[in-house]
Design a protein around this motif. Structure first.
Motif: not given
Length: 601
Positions: A127, A143, A154, A156
Motif C-alpha cells: 500500500l 494488502r 489491509d 497499515k
C-alpha cells in the motif's frame, strides 16, 4: 591471512551472537565438538593455527578450547574414521540447534511481548500514499491474503520491513518494478542417515572436498546429518533435493569413513534442499560480488529490506534493521533489549528437568528427554496433554511411531503453537519428516485424525491434508528419490551363485512353483516356524516390493530387490530380512543328531 578487518568483525559478531543464542535458548542449542581429520603432516600446524585464531577471536565467549588428537585418540573418539594415512585430528567447538523449533520460539516469544503474528499469510501488494511534504509515494502498509481461507485484508503501518529471505526481490519489485535483483539464491542439500554412522557426541568437518566445497557430518536428533552442497538455483517455495547432490554427499562421506563401514544409498532416510539467500550490495560499485555478511537497504519509498546473513546472527541483524527503520521513519523506540532475553521454553529449563517428567507423569525416559529438549520448561504443558496408555509402563505418552519419541500429545500442543496443517506437525513442530520419511508417512493418518477432530475437519479436508503431506514427503523430503531406488526397470546385477541362492530362498515360500508369492504363502511359512505377523503388516511388507501393484511378488521383483540390496540402493527391506531369517530357521530345524553321544537312550 589478508588482514581483512571486515571479515574479522563478521566472525567476531557471529561468535558473540553464538554465545547469546546458547544462553537464551539452552534447551534448543548446545555446544558440539567437531573433528577435522588431518591426513598430511603439514596440515596439522596449519589447521591448528587457524582454529586457535578462532578461539582467540571468541575470547571469553569461547565455548571450549580446541585441541589436537593423535591418530590413536582420533580413532577412539571417531572409530568409523578411515585409518589409512591419518596423522591426527583437531577438535574445535561450535553450536548446534533445532532450527525449526528455534524459529518458532522466537515467534512465540515476540507474541508474548505484544507482537501480532500470523502464519499462512502472504503479501498481495504494498500500500502506498503520497507524502504531503515531498509529494513522493511512500509505503504505508500491505494488502495481505490468508492462504488457507483466501480472505484478503489491509495492514497499515508507519514502516514496512522486507525480511523474506530468498523472496527478497519479489517484495522489492512490488515496491519498484525497475529495481535490480540483489538476491542470488543458492541451494544446499542435506541428507539424514542412521545414527551409527557417527558417534553420539562428535561431528566431522571436511574443509576441502573433491570440488572445494565443505562437507559436515554431525550427530543430530540421534541420527546423522550430512551436507551440504552449494549450487545456484531459482527461487521456489518447494525446493526438491536432486539425486546427483545426494550421491555427491555420499561419495564424500565414503572418502572419510573406514572401508568396514559400507555407505549405502538405501541408508538415506530423508533428504531436503534449502535455499540460502546470498546477496549483492545494491550500493556497491561491483554489483556482481557476493556480500559476505547481511545488508540493510531503504528504498526511496521507505521500504526497509534486510537480506543475506545467517542463522547465528539473526538477532544482531534484527537490531541493525530496526535501528535503520527507527532512524529513517523517525519512530520512537526504547533501546534494544534482545541480548540475553530468554526465549520461549528457556525459563525453568535445567539439564535434569526430564527426571521430573518421568517421576510426575510416568513418561518413558527417552520421551521425557525429547520433550525437555524440544519444549524446555513448557514440556509439562505437553505432558498434561499426553494420553494414558493403559499399560504398566509408560503410564502416559502414546508414540506416533515406535522408533521415535514423538507422542500424540505433541500434535494437540502443535495446534496451540499455530500449526494449521499436517505438514506443520511433521516438519515444523516435530522433526519427524526430516529424520525418516517412511516413519513420517506411517504417522500421518493418526496425525490427520487428531487434527481433524480438534479442528472440525470434514472427511474431504482430512483426505486433502493427507495427500498434501504425502506429496511434501515424496517431493521435498526425498521419499521420491528413495522409492526410485527399486523400480520395474531396475537392473538385476547378481552372479550365478547369488541367483541360485535367492531362487532357492524364494521357492521355500513358493512351494507350488507359481512364480510368485502372496501374503498367504508368507503366512504359512511363518506359522510353520511359530512366527506371527499381523495380516495388514504383511500386506505392507509385500507392497514395498510389489512393483507392478498386483498383490503379489514375482520372482523377478524379488531378484530386483536382492540386487538393489547388494548394491546398497535399498537397506532395511523388511521382506528381504524376513525371508532370510525364515530360511535360516527352516535350515536349522532338522533332527538333532545323537551319533557323537554314543546313541543315547
Amino acid at each position: 591471512m589478508q588482514l581483512d578487518y571486515e571479515q574479522y568483525m563478521m566472525v567476531k559478531e557471529a561468535l558473540h551472537e553464538r554465545s547469546n543464542l546458547l544462553e537464551i535458548a539452552p534447551h534448543l542449542s548446545a555446544p558440539l565438538p567437531i573433528m577435522l581429520p588431518v591426513y598430511k603432516w603439514w596440515q596439522l600446524p596449519y589447521y591448528w593455527a587457524g582454529i586457535k585464531m578462532y578461539d582467540l577471536v571468541a575470547g571469553v565467549q569461547c565455548l571450549k578450547s580446541s585441541y589436537v588428537l593423535s591418530k590413536t585418540k582420533a580413532l577412539e573418539h571417531f572409530p568409523m574414521l578411515k585409518k589409512d594415512k591419518l596423522v591426527g585430528a583437531i577438535v574445535y567447538y561450535d553450536g548446534q540447534h533445532n532450527d525449526a523449533r528455534m524459529n518458532l520460539a522466537i515467534a512465540l516469544t515476540s507474541a508474548r511481548y505484544g507482537a501480532a503474528i500470523a502464519n499462512y499469510t502472504e503479501v498481495v501488494h504494498l500500500l502506498k500514499s503520497k507524502d504531503p511534504q515531498s509529494g513522493q509515494e511512500k509505503v504505508c502498509g500491505a494488502r495481505c491474503r490468508d492462504v488457507i481461507t483466501g480472505q484478503e485484508f489491509d495492514v497499515k503501518a508507519k514502516c514496512v520491513i522486507n525480511a523474506t529471505g530468498p523472496f527478497t526481490d519479489s517484495l522489492r519489485k512490488m515496491d519498484n518494478q525497475e529495481t535490480k535483483n540483489i538476491c542470488q539464491p543458492s541451494a544446499g542439500v542435506h541428507i539424514v542417515i542412521p545414527g551409527y554412522y557417527s558417534p553420539d557426541n562428535m561431528g566431522l568437518l571436511d574443509p576441502a572436498t573433491s570440488d572445494g566445497r565443505i562437507i559436515f557430518f554431525l550427530p543430530w536428533e540421534k541420527m546423522t546429518i550430512a551436507g551440504t552442497t552449494d549450487s545456484p538455483t531459482s527461487v521456489t517455495a518447494h525446493p526438491i533435493p536432486g539425486e546427483d547432490d545426494i550421491n555427491f554427499i555420499l561419495r564424500e562421506i565414503r572418502n572419510y569413513l573406514s572401508p568396514d563401514v559400507e555407505v549405502r544409498r538405501g541408508d538415506v532416510l530423508a533428504a531436503w534442499s534449502g535455499i540460502r539467500p546470498l546477496v549483492t550490495d545494491p550500493n556497491s560499485k561491483d554489483t556482481q560480488s557476493i556480500c559476505r555478511n547481511h545488508i540493510v537497504s531503504i528504498s526511496d519509498s521507505g521500504l526497509v529490506t534486510i537480506a543475506g546473513g545467517k542463522w547465528t546472527t539473526y538477532r544482531s541483524m534484527a537490531e541493525e534493521t530496526l535501528d535503520a527503520a527507527v532512524k529513517a521513519h523517525s519512530l520512537t523506540a526504547e533501546p534494544c533489549k534482545s541480548v540475553g532475553l530468554m526465549l520461549e521454553g528457556a525459563k525453568g529449563w535445567t539439564p535434569t528437568l526430564y527426571i521430573r517428567l518421568v517421576q510426575d507423569y510416568g513418561l518413558e525416559n527417552e520421551v521425557a528427554q525429547h520433550l525437555v529438549a524440544t519444549y524446555g520448561g513448557k514440556a509439562f504443558d505437553v505432558a498434561k496433554m499426553a494420553q494414558v496408555t493403559g499399560q504398566r509402563w509408560p503410564i502416559v505418552g502414546k508414540r506416533l511411531v515406535s522408533e521415535f519419541p514423538y507422542i500424540e500429545g505433541e500434535v494437540l500442543y502443535a495446534m496451540k503453537e499455530y500449526a494449521c496443517t499436517a505438514i506443520d506437525v511433521i516438519a515444523r513442530r516435530t522433526r519427524l519428516g526430516f529424520l525418516n520419511v517412511q516413519a513420517a508417512d506411517e504417522a500421518l493418518p493418526r496425525i490427520v485424525q487428531i487434527m481433524g477432530k480438534e479442528l472440525g475437519w470434514s472427511e474431504e479436508k482430512k483426505t486433502a491434508e493427507l495427500e498434501a503431506a504425502r506429496k511434501f514427503l515424496y517431493l521435498e523430503m526425498g521419499y521420491r528419490s528413495r522409492s526410485e531406488q527399486l523400480t520395474k526397470t531396475s537392473e538385476i546385477n547378481l552372479d550365478n551363485q547369488e541367483v541360485a541362492r535367492y531362487k532357492k530362498r524364494f521357492h521355500k515360500f513358493d512351494k507350488e512353483s507359481k512364480g510368485f508369492i502372496t501374503t498367504v504363502d508368507v503366512q504359512q511359512v511363518l506359522e510353520s516356524i511359530n512366527v506371527h505377523i499381523d495380516e495388514n503388516a504383511l500386506h505392507e511388507i509385500l507392497n514395498e516390493v510389489d512393483l507392478n501393484k498386483n498383490g503379489q511378488v514375482e520372482i523377478d521383483e524379488f531378484m530386483q530387490l536382492m540386487s538393489a540390496v547388494k548394491k546398497g540402493q535399498v537397506s532395511d527391506s523388511r521382506l528381504a530380512i524376513l525371508m532370510k531369517t525364515a530360511e535360516e530357521t527352516l535350515n536349522t530345524r532338522g533332527p538333532v543328531t545323537v551319533d557323537r553321544s554314543g546313541g543315547g537312550f
